[in-house]
Design a protein around this motif. Structure first.
Motif, short mmCIF file in Angstrom:
data_model
loop_
_atom_site.label_atom_id
_atom_site.label_comp_id
_atom_site.label_asym_id
_atom_site.label_seq_id
_atom_site.Cartn_x
_atom_site.Cartn_y
_atom_site.Cartn_z
N UNK A 128 2.68 6.80 -10.58
CA UNK A 128 1.54 7.19 -11.40
C UNK A 128 0.28 6.65 -10.78
N UNK A 129 -0.79 7.36 -10.97
CA UNK A 129 -2.10 6.93 -10.49
C UNK A 129 -2.96 6.65 -11.71
N UNK A 130 -3.56 5.46 -11.74
CA UNK A 130 -4.41 5.09 -12.87
C UNK A 130 -5.84 4.95 -12.37
N UNK A 131 -6.76 5.68 -12.98
CA UNK A 131 -8.17 5.64 -12.60
C UNK A 131 -9.02 5.85 -13.84
N UNK A 132 -10.32 5.62 -13.71
CA UNK A 132 -11.26 5.81 -14.81
C UNK A 132 -12.10 7.03 -14.50
N UNK A 133 -12.20 7.95 -15.49
CA UNK A 133 -12.98 9.19 -15.26
C UNK A 133 -14.45 8.98 -15.61
#
Length: 197
Positions: A26-31
């Motif tokens: 999974x890739x976790x980032x902030x939009x």
């Protein structure tokens, strides 16, 4: 199922298993709205510069990709790198502040020699100009026109004097710059040597 076919299937399954495990990342980032997003498809290009995390199928962080440095941080990093290179060069060139003093003395002596040569040439050009002007005056007193070649030579001597004066001014400016540059090198070297354990 035959045993060779079973072994073949087991090998194929064994080869595909790591691919399936990789696909479970999974890739976790902030939009843009500041919302934390989890995605199996990866991080959209517009959010990569903000940094992101890669998680395994159990939700553990296995990789952290930091945010890209800002323009100010990049400039600071470049300045730090340039300073480190300059410091390393100083330490290669000089073992102590007294070496900087000796290098400055050599540089000033070199510039003083150039100034001395230029001043000698300037005096010579002035003397030649005086002689040529005397010849031109003799022509005028005799009622003759001053020959063109004589006027050209006088013009050349004046131009040469101007060039030599510019050279002298440039060498004197170089002397001042050398003093300032070597003083800065001396101060930085003292700082670096004082900082050593």
């Amino acid at each position: 199922m035959h045993r060779p076919a079973l072994i073949h299937c087991s090998l194929l399954f064994g080869m595909l298993l790591p691919l399936a495990a990789g696909a479970a990342e999974l890739y976790r980032y902030v939009d843009d709205q500041g919302i934390t997003v989890l995605s199996r498809q990866g991080v959209p290009p517009e959010f990569i510069a903000k940094g992101y995390e890669v998680l395994n199928e159990q939700g553990r962080v296995i990789q952290v990709v930091p945010p890209a440095p800002s323009a100010a941080e990049r400039r600071r990093l470049l300045a730090d790198k340039a300073r480190a290179g300059s410091d390393a060069q100083l330490l290669r060139l000089y073992s102590g502040p007294e070496d900087v003093d000796r290098a400055l003395e050599r540089k000033l002596a070199e510039l003083d020699a150039l100034i001395g040569v230029a001043r000698g040439n300037l005096q010579s050009a002035r003397t030649q100009q005086g002689n040529l002007q005397s010849q031109a005056a003799e022509h005028e007193r005799a009622g003759r026109a001053v020959p063109e070649h004589l006027l050209a030579q006088i013009g050349n001597q004046l131009a040469e004097q101007q060039r030599l004066q510019q050279d002298i001014a440039r060498y004197q400016e170089a002397r001042q710059q050398a003093r300032a540059s070597f003083a800065a090198d001396r101060a930085r070297l003292s700082e670096l040597l004082g900082a050593r354990p």
